[in-house]
Each structure stands twice: as structure tokens, then as C-alpha cells.
Design a protein around this motif. Structure first.
Motif, mmCIF file in Angstrom:
data_model
loop_
_atom_site.group_PDB
_atom_site.id
_atom_site.type_symbol
_atom_site.label_atom_id
_atom_site.label_comp_id
_atom_site.label_asym_id
_atom_site.label_seq_id
_atom_site.Cartn_x
_atom_site.Cartn_y
_atom_site.Cartn_z
ATOM 1 N N ARG A 73 1.038 -1.312 -0.153
ATOM 2 C CA ARG A 73 -0.047 0.029 -0.012
ATOM 3 C C ARG A 73 0.813 1.118 0.011
ATOM 4 N NH1 ARG A 73 -2.769 -3.581 -1.297
ATOM 5 N NH2 ARG A 73 -4.626 -4.352 -0.486
ATOM 6 N N GLY A 74 0.080 2.402 -0.068
ATOM 7 C CA GLY A 74 0.905 3.625 0.064
ATOM 8 C C GLY A 74 0.904 4.325 1.349
ATOM 9 N N ILE A 75 1.595 5.425 1.332
ATOM 10 C CA ILE A 75 1.654 6.438 2.610
ATOM 11 C C ILE A 75 0.183 6.614 3.084
ATOM 12 C CG2 ILE A 75 1.754 8.619 1.609
ATOM 13 C CD1 ILE A 75 4.085 8.949 3.848
ATOM 14 N N GLY A 76 -0.674 6.888 2.205
ATOM 15 C CA GLY A 76 -1.916 7.352 2.724
ATOM 16 C C GLY A 76 -2.728 6.265 3.429
ATOM 17 N N ASP A 77 -2.528 4.985 3.127
ATOM 18 C CA ASP A 77 -3.119 3.908 3.742
ATOM 19 C C ASP A 77 -2.692 3.569 5.162
ATOM 20 O OD1 ASP A 77 -4.569 3.126 1.590
ATOM 21 O OD2 ASP A 77 -2.719 2.832 0.661
ATOM 22 N N ILE A 78 -1.528 4.242 5.709
ATOM 23 C CA ILE A 78 -1.058 4.001 7.129
ATOM 24 C C ILE A 78 -1.976 4.776 8.280
ATOM 25 C CG2 ILE A 78 0.928 4.187 8.601
ATOM 26 C CD1 ILE A 78 2.456 4.215 6.043
ATOM 27 N N ALA A 79 -2.427 3.989 9.121
ATOM 28 C CA ALA A 79 -3.322 4.702 10.125
ATOM 29 C C ALA A 79 -2.442 5.289 11.265
ATOM 30 C CB ALA A 79 -4.103 3.384 10.875
ATOM 31 N N PRO A 80 -3.081 6.369 12.011
ATOM 32 C CA PRO A 80 -2.167 6.883 13.177
ATOM 33 C C PRO A 80 -1.557 6.050 14.165
ATOM 34 C CG PRO A 80 -4.434 8.109 12.641
ATOM 35 C CD PRO A 80 -4.244 6.733 11.833
ATOM 36 N N ASP A 81 -2.308 4.998 14.506
ATOM 37 C CA ASP A 81 -1.616 4.153 15.438
ATOM 38 C C ASP A 81 -0.889 2.862 14.985
ATOM 39 O OD1 ASP A 81 -3.688 2.845 14.396
ATOM 40 O OD2 ASP A 81 -4.664 2.070 16.128
ATOM 41 N N GLU A 96 11.752 11.247 6.615
ATOM 42 C CA GLU A 96 11.116 12.592 6.429
ATOM 43 C C GLU A 96 9.605 12.606 5.556
ATOM 44 O OE1 GLU A 96 14.129 14.686 4.447
ATOM 45 O OE2 GLU A 96 15.505 14.467 5.916
ATOM 46 N N LYS A 97 9.678 11.516 4.797
ATOM 47 C CA LYS A 97 8.200 11.435 4.215
ATOM 48 C C LYS A 97 7.214 11.126 5.108
ATOM 49 C CE LYS A 97 10.356 9.578 -0.192
ATOM 50 N NZ LYS A 97 10.613 8.368 -1.236
ATOM 51 N N LEU A 98 7.532 10.321 5.887
ATOM 52 C CA LEU A 98 6.370 9.834 6.992
ATOM 53 C C LEU A 98 6.105 11.006 7.776
ATOM 54 C CD1 LEU A 98 7.829 6.399 8.055
ATOM 55 C CD2 LEU A 98 5.888 6.922 6.491
ATOM 56 N N GLN A 99 7.176 11.966 8.302
ATOM 57 C CA GLN A 99 6.672 13.063 9.195
ATOM 58 C C GLN A 99 5.814 13.934 8.478
ATOM 59 O OE1 GLN A 99 10.914 13.715 10.252
ATOM 60 N NE2 GLN A 99 10.496 12.978 12.424
ATOM 61 N N ALA A 100 6.385 14.312 7.223
ATOM 62 C CA ALA A 100 5.503 15.185 6.309
ATOM 63 C C ALA A 100 3.963 14.825 6.018
ATOM 64 C CB ALA A 100 6.214 15.370 4.919
ATOM 65 N N ALA A 101 3.643 13.690 6.105
ATOM 66 C CA ALA A 101 2.407 13.083 6.144
ATOM 67 C C ALA A 101 1.750 12.821 7.331
ATOM 68 C CB ALA A 101 2.578 11.538 5.638
ATOM 69 N N GLY A 102 2.474 13.238 8.528
ATOM 70 C CA GLY A 102 2.058 13.360 9.771
ATOM 71 C C GLY A 102 1.981 11.984 10.744
ATOM 72 N N ILE A 103 2.936 11.241 10.132
ATOM 73 C CA ILE A 103 3.231 9.814 10.772
ATOM 74 C C ILE A 103 4.438 10.020 11.503
ATOM 75 C CG2 ILE A 103 3.475 7.484 10.348
ATOM 76 C CD1 ILE A 103 1.993 7.909 7.486
ATOM 77 N N ASN A 104 4.462 9.715 12.696
ATOM 78 C CA ASN A 104 5.811 9.873 13.641
ATOM 79 C C ASN A 104 6.006 8.742 14.577
ATOM 80 O OD1 ASN A 104 6.246 12.829 13.384
ATOM 81 N ND2 ASN A 104 4.146 12.902 13.929
ATOM 82 N N ASN A 105 5.097 7.586 14.489
ATOM 83 C CA ASN A 105 5.442 6.464 15.017
ATOM 84 C C ASN A 105 6.036 5.489 14.197
ATOM 85 O OD1 ASN A 105 5.117 4.319 17.094
ATOM 86 N ND2 ASN A 105 3.248 3.559 16.473
#
Length: 363
Positions: A73-81, A96-105
Motif C-alpha cells: 500500500r501507500g503512505i495514505g493507507d497508514i493509520a495513525p496508530d 522525512e516522508k512519513l513525518q511530512a504526512a503526519g506519521i511519527n510512530n
């Protein structure tokens, strides 16, 4: 406080926040990447009795692609938890790609190590060998060697890939801050298909002789083809393993792979190879440089080359990462041949691979 005592305190503290611990506490796991490292990480996660939701990579939303029988899948399919395991070189800056998408875990995980990080086995090994480890730390030539040695040991215990980022340098063997240009007689133990040979030829000046020693048949074939097609002179290609005596040994490794190792007995997939000592292979040659990357056989090969080393005092670039004990056993062994060797450590990979022990003689 001695080096090892301080190291053990850092290991204890590092375990509290290790990536492996975070992984085991995760409610759902996504692996970023679909390469060799991602497949290795997935296998180790399954070994721990866990599973993942899917693999992820750039621009894969809605894709029907699969990897290891799991969806990609893509970055948009990753849930916050979701806990995202990054199975890729940190130089690609996936975080950096993950952080830019608001994913920090997320965390980078070394596919070679992380499943053992909580077991404490390496910590016990450090405790049992504290005298030798302190001895090696005391013999290191410069601050970067001390930093590299400490970070490698700490990473093996707590699995923090950021420790590798702090010490990652290129290129290996020569052309770096430890060894500049090389010439003369070069002995390449573990020549693969000629990668180090190409690096050598790109900077070679003046006369030289090159021993390219490779035990795996397919790699040896590609090595000789490269030399023949490019009409390379002054290169001696040998289909041999390097060992502490002349004998036939079992070798286990996939055809064409850059990893393979000598094993004590035959097993499925193993082949019989001829092995010889470095002393016998090079004879009376005035050796200038010895490189070894032979998947754990380095101590035996050094013992089989001690006459050459004592006589010529060549520069040594020896892989010291295949077995944890090699981090201290190899420099101590080298020093036993000649006390005048100056010892340096450098690390040339984003993960636990490619830690080199360099030895430069005060002749």
C-alpha cells in the motif's frame, strides 16, 4: 569508570527505548519497503509470533501489488496508530516522508539484529569479554575509531539504527580518511565478482599486482570474465577459500550471492571447495595490502597469513562484523603478529554489516 562498565550502563538505558521493544508493544505493524531488507524484517517479525498489516512504499495506494504474500500500500493507507518499521537505508530519508504526512510512530530496524535485541545475549557476551573489549578500546588510534567501536557494540545490544548513521562512512577499504590511494601487491580475499578490483583499478597508478581470491564458483566465473573482457593485466584470479591450512572445506551460499560462508560439515546446498593459506598462496611476494571479507573466516585466514603479515607488514582491512566476538578478537590477533600496527575501526553500511578493522604498520 572503564569503557566496558560505561558501555553496559548505556546498554541498560538504551533498552528502555529500543526499537525492538516498541515493536513488541505495537498494536499494528506496517513495514516500509519491498526489498531484501524488508523481506528479512518480515521473516523476523513472524519468528517473534507477530504479523503485519501490509508493506508500504511510495505511490502504491490502491495497488494490487503483493510482496511476501502481503499487500503493498501507500503512505495514505497508514493509520495513525500503526507502527511503521522502515526497512531501508536511512540515506533515503523515508522518515522525512512519513513525518511530512503526519506519521511519527516509526523506527528504522536492522534486519540482521533486532529480534535478538531484548534477549540480553550480547550484553552477557560483553560482560564475559570485558577485559578484551577494554584492551581493544585502549589500542584504538583515533576518536572516530573509538566512536565506531562503541556505537557498533551498543547497536548490537539495543538496536538503534541512529547509532549507525553517526558513523556511516564510504567507501570501504581505501579511498577514505584512513587509507588513501593504494598500489603495489594487493591481496583481495573474498573478491566476489570484482567489485573491489574495479575500485582498485580506478585509482591505481604505477606498477601493481593483484591477487583476486574467490571460493564461490559462479562469482569466480564472473570475476574471470570481467578480467578477460577488459583485458586486465597483472591480476591473478584464484578459485579458493582462504584458511589456516590447506584442505577441502564445505562452503554454503547461494549462487552469485555476495554472502556465503565456510561451515564445519556438509549440509543441503553446501559445496566442497579448496582452501589454502595466504602464506602459501602469495609465497615470497612483497605484499602491500590485504583485504578480507570472507564471511566469518577472517581469524583463520589471518592465522594462515601470519608469516606474510610479519614479514611484509602490509596494510590490513579486515571485516570484523560477521561474528560479534570478531570485534575484539581480530584486532587482538593482529596486534599479536606485530605490536607496531596502529588499529582503526570504520563502518561502511547503514546496518550492522561492513565494520572494518584497519591496521597500519609503523615500519
Amino acid at each position: 569508570m572503564g569503557f566496558t562498565e560505561s558501555l553496559l550502563e548505556k546498554i541498560e538505558e538504551g533498552r528502555k527505548h529500543s526499537a525492538a521493544k516498541r515493536l513488541q508493544c505495537a498494536k499494528s505493524i506496517v513495514i516500509w519497503g519491498t526489498g531484501i531488507a524488508a523481506g528479512m524484517v518480515y521473516g523476523r517479525i513472524k519468528d517473534l509470533g507477530m504479523d503485519i498489516k501490509f508493506f508500504a512504499e511510495s505511490n502504491q495506494s490502491g495497488s494490487e501489488k503483493e510482496f511476501c504474500r502481503k499487500g503493498v500500500r501507500g503512505i495514505g493507507d497508514i493509520a495513525p496508530d500503526d507502527f511503521v518499521v522502515i526497512a531501508a537505508n536511512f540515506k533515503y530519508a523515508i522518515h522525512e516522508k512519513l513525518q511530512a504526512a503526519g506519521i511519527n510512530n516509526f523506527a528504522y530496524l536492522d534486519p540482521h539484529l533486532f529480534c535478538n535485541a531484548a534477549a540480553g545475549s550480547f550484553e552477557r557476551l560483553v560482560q564475559e569479554n570485558s577485559d578484551k573489549i577494554d584492551q581493544v578500546y585502549g589500542m584504538l588510534e583515533d576518536h572516530m575509531s573509538q566512536k565506531t567501536f562503541e556505537n557498533i557494540l551498543l547497536h548490537r545490544a539495543v538496536h538503534n539504527i541512529e547509532l549507525m548513521e553517526e558513523i556511516y562512512e564510504e567507501p570501504p577499504y581505501f579511498g577514505n580518511d584512513v587509507i588513501g590511494e593504494v598500489s603495489g601487491t594487493f591481496v583481495d580475499c573474498g573478491a566476489f565478482q570484482g567489485d573491489t578490483l574495479q575500485q582498485f583499478l580506478a585509482q591505481a597508478s604505477g606498477s601493481y599486482k593483484y591477487f583476486a581470491i574467490e571460493p564461490e564458483a559462479y562469482n569466480y566465473k564472473k570475476l574471470t570474465e570481467y578480467c578477460e573482457e577488459n583485458k586486465i593485466e597483472h591480476v591473478v584470479c584464484l578459485n579458493l577459500g582462504v584458511w589456516d591450512k590447506k584442505e577441502k572445506l564445505y562452503f554454503c551460499g547461494e549462487q552469485g550471492a555476495d554472502t556465503g560462508k565456510i561451515i564445519s560439515g556438509g549440509s543441503e546446498g553446501s559445496t566442497i571447495i579448496n582452501a589454502d593459506t595466504l602464506d602459501h598462496i602469495v609465497g615470497a611476494e612483497d605484499v602491500s595490502f590485504v583485504k578480507m571479507d570472507i564471511e566469518g573466516a577472517e581469524p583463520n585466514a589471518l592465522l594462515g597469513g601470519q608469516a606474510v603479515i610479519k614479514e611484509n607488514k602490509p596494510v590490513l582491512a579486515i571485516s570484523a562484523y560477521h561474528e560479534p566476538e570478531h570485534l575484539w578478537e581480530i584486532p587482538i590477533l593482529i596486534k599479536s603478529f606485530y605490536q607496531g600496527y596502529r588499529i582503526c575501526f570504520r563502518h561502511h553500511s547503514w546496518n550492522v554489516s561492513d565494520t572494518l578493522c584497519y591496521a597500519i604498520a609503523d615500519k
